[in-house]
Design a protein around this motif. Sequence first.
Motif, PDB file in Angstrom:
ATOM      1  N   VAL A 362       0.984  -1.411  -0.273  1.00 31.26           N
ATOM      2  CA  VAL A 362       0.048   0.058   0.111  1.00 31.26           C
ATOM      3  C   VAL A 362       1.012   1.463  -0.146  1.00 31.26           C
ATOM      4  O   VAL A 362       2.060   1.123   1.278  1.00 31.26           O
ATOM      5  N   ASN A 363       0.593   2.388  -1.177  1.00 34.07           N
ATOM      6  CA  ASN A 363       1.359   3.488  -1.119  1.00 34.07           C
ATOM      7  C   ASN A 363       0.645   4.837  -0.720  1.00 34.07           C
ATOM      8  O   ASN A 363      -0.111   4.778  -2.246  1.00 34.07           O
ATOM      9  N   PHE A 364       0.522   5.313   0.216  1.00 38.84           N
ATOM     10  CA  PHE A 364      -0.045   6.948  -0.153  1.00 38.84           C
ATOM     11  C   PHE A 364       0.624   7.669  -0.998  1.00 38.84           C
ATOM     12  O   PHE A 364       2.268   7.749  -0.046  1.00 38.84           O
ATOM     13  N   GLU A 365       0.699   8.619  -0.923  1.00 36.45           N
ATOM     14  CA  GLU A 365       1.334   9.338  -2.077  1.00 36.45           C
ATOM     15  C   GLU A 365       1.064  10.520  -2.220  1.00 36.45           C
ATOM     16  O   GLU A 365       0.042  11.230  -3.247  1.00 36.45           O
ATOM     17  N   HIS A 366       1.458  11.572  -1.088  1.00 36.55           N
ATOM     18  CA  HIS A 366       1.307  12.940  -1.742  1.00 36.55           C
ATOM     19  C   HIS A 366      -0.154  13.421  -1.137  1.00 36.55           C
ATOM     20  O   HIS A 366      -0.766  13.679  -1.961  1.00 36.55           O
ATOM     21  N   VAL A 367      -0.980  12.679  -0.337  1.00 40.55           N
ATOM     22  CA  VAL A 367      -1.853  12.703  -0.239  1.00 40.55           C
ATOM     23  C   VAL A 367      -2.637  14.180   0.416  1.00 40.55           C
ATOM     24  O   VAL A 367      -2.239  13.883   2.104  1.00 40.55           O
ATOM     25  N   LEU A 383       3.582   7.571   2.363  1.00 37.34           N
ATOM     26  CA  LEU A 383       3.382   6.474   3.436  1.00 37.34           C
ATOM     27  C   LEU A 383       3.483   5.471   2.309  1.00 37.34           C
ATOM     28  O   LEU A 383       2.499   4.832   1.715  1.00 37.34           O
ATOM     29  N   VAL A 384       4.585   4.456   3.069  1.00 37.28           N
ATOM     30  CA  VAL A 384       4.390   2.911   2.592  1.00 37.28           C
ATOM     31  C   VAL A 384       4.601   2.083   2.662  1.00 37.28           C
ATOM     32  O   VAL A 384       5.651   1.524   3.817  1.00 37.28           O
ATOM     33  N   VAL A 385       3.541   0.725   2.843  1.00 39.22           N
ATOM     34  CA  VAL A 385       3.283  -0.296   3.516  1.00 39.22           C
ATOM     35  C   VAL A 385       3.381  -1.571   2.668  1.00 39.22           C
ATOM     36  O   VAL A 385       2.861  -1.897   1.616  1.00 39.22           O
ATOM     37  N   ARG A 386       4.812  -2.185   3.336  1.00 38.54           N
ATOM     38  CA  ARG A 386       5.154  -3.211   2.768  1.00 38.54           C
ATOM     39  C   ARG A 386       5.038  -4.044   2.373  1.00 38.54           C
ATOM     40  O   ARG A 386       3.250  -4.519   3.201  1.00 38.54           O
ATOM     41  N   PRO A 387       4.049  -5.260   1.464  1.00 43.52           N
ATOM     42  CA  PRO A 387       3.900  -6.382   2.095  1.00 43.52           C
ATOM     43  C   PRO A 387       3.741  -7.177   3.123  1.00 43.52           C
ATOM     44  O   PRO A 387       4.918  -7.780   3.065  1.00 43.52           O
ATOM     45  N   GLY A 388       2.756  -7.963   3.547  1.00 39.86           N
ATOM     46  CA  GLY A 388       2.774  -8.747   4.948  1.00 39.86           C
ATOM     47  C   GLY A 388       3.158  -7.609   5.548  1.00 39.86           C
ATOM     48  O   GLY A 388       3.194  -7.971   7.151  1.00 39.86           O
TER      49      GLY A 388
END
Length: 610
Positions: A362-367, A383-388
């Motif tokens: 999941v990648n939040f980009e300049h939200v 914010l980047v949430v890596r797989p798992g």
Amino acid sequence: MLYRRFEKLIDPFRSAPEHMPPAEVVRFYIFYLRQVWPIFSVLLVVGLIVALIEVALFSYLGRIVDLAQNTKPAEFFSLHGKELLWMAVVALILRPLFNALHDMLVHQSINPSMTNLIRWQNHRYVLKQSLGFFQNDFAGRIAQRIMQTGNSLRDSAVQVVDALWHVAIYTISALVLFAEADWRLMIPLTIWVIGYIGALAYFVPQVKRRSVAASDSRSKLMGRIVDGYTNITTLKLFAHTRQEEDYAREAIDDQTRKAQGAGRVVTSMDVSITFMNGLLIAGTTGLALWLWSQGLISVGAIALATSLVIRINNMSGWIMWVVGGIFENVGQVQDGMQTISIPRQVVDKPGAQPLQVPHGEVNFEHVDFSYGKGNGLIQGLDLVVRPGEKIGLVGPSGAGKSTLVNLLLRLYDLEGGCIRIDGQDIASVTQESLRAQIGMVTQDTSLLHRSIRDNLLYGRPGASAEELQEAIRKARADEFIPQLYDAQGRTGLDAHVGERGVKLSGGQRQRIAIARVLLKDAPLLILDEATSALDSEVEAAIQESLETLMRGKTVIAIAHRLSTIARMDRLVVLEHGRIVESGSHAELLEHGGLYARLWRHQTGGFVGVD
């Protein structure tokens, strides 16, 4: 069998276009009537025949009087038997036949099926409105408008068809029959028609305007009453029965005054038309008698003229109420359009594809997002949430934690930036597929007023009985479900839980919610205060189930009790919609920032003291 054929002429579950119903009242009517136009076309033809038959019966009356006056009794049936037989056929066979056909079209085809066709399509459209749409209105008022619009549109459409033919056929036929007897008999009726149209033109717009106001007031009243019933626990806890009575009283008073205002106009219209009808009867009958006294018309013409104007008099009262009813119904349709004909705020893009989640990043980009208020609640968040990976969102109230989750679910559209799941922009995939890939346990668990089984199978409708029992066991819900029962005697999984699940304790509702998400088994998991309703003992008991639930998934957890998320892979600290810290529990404590302060407040027992 015959009834069933008519009942199947309209499919109440016919699919409708996904676009918004028209926002202009005539086009709104056409939008729905076009879907059933064959039935209404037949009704129009049948209505014409019924009206012609009714007029024919009055002409038969005048004809019989003239025949009786000019024929010897002994020769009456031998000379006029065929003509009398035809009159009998019209009265005894054709009239009942076409009236029955009219009634079956209205009562078997249009009334039940068309009404529910409109309700079904409106419900489907409104159901896909954004979360903000439902948060900005009473649930009771929305439901009231959905229900009343179907009834009102149907009634007004049928009334227009019926009234149209009766007014046109009776008026035109009467003028023709009067002209055949003596053209002067047309004068009172012509003057009456002009006056009648003028009265309707003056009064009907007022009826329409006041009916719209009364309908809106009625919807508001319904919304207030349902709001009180829905929140009956709060009402009782704060002992505000009198305040709630005053709240409803204000709406009832407003609705009463507006209904009285509409009633004044209707009464004035009734009195005016009744006076005009008296002039019509007296004028036509008096003129007919004078013409007969001069030898210009027959006794049959007097009978015809008098009976027709009395019928027109009765019909005019009916037409007045029908026209008033039509515009009252149009007013209610316009009121319903305030809820129905509103553009959806969150819609799938043309050609949107289902979301695929092979990894779970999941990648939040300049939200950016501010609920449309201008000043950003979330500003430029990355914010980047890596797989798992399992992350915890931490921060004071109002920091934007729940808002971030709502944006990931696309309950609202972003005002800037984008959110990607495995590289796919969530604004470019279907909403259904997005939410199907996300399991969520919320702080305020709301259950449907259905059985425990139905609530659990909401997670995965096709789940087997074994899978259902396994999810119940893992959520530790097997401890209380067998003991449940409701007022109808249903027990266990068949017991109904009450509106929003009020028959269950907070902890029971939470465990049902956890079992439901276990059953759903989505690759992305959101825990929003997932154990807030559980006491420490129960929370510890299902912690293992939560860990099982999180295994192999990308997890975003929100919790004010920091101890519940301290073991997450990473903690992200939000303040005023920005990320101010990020790291493990130990790293953030060592850093000594906002998270460390929040942790000290909770573990030290002094919440809210710096």
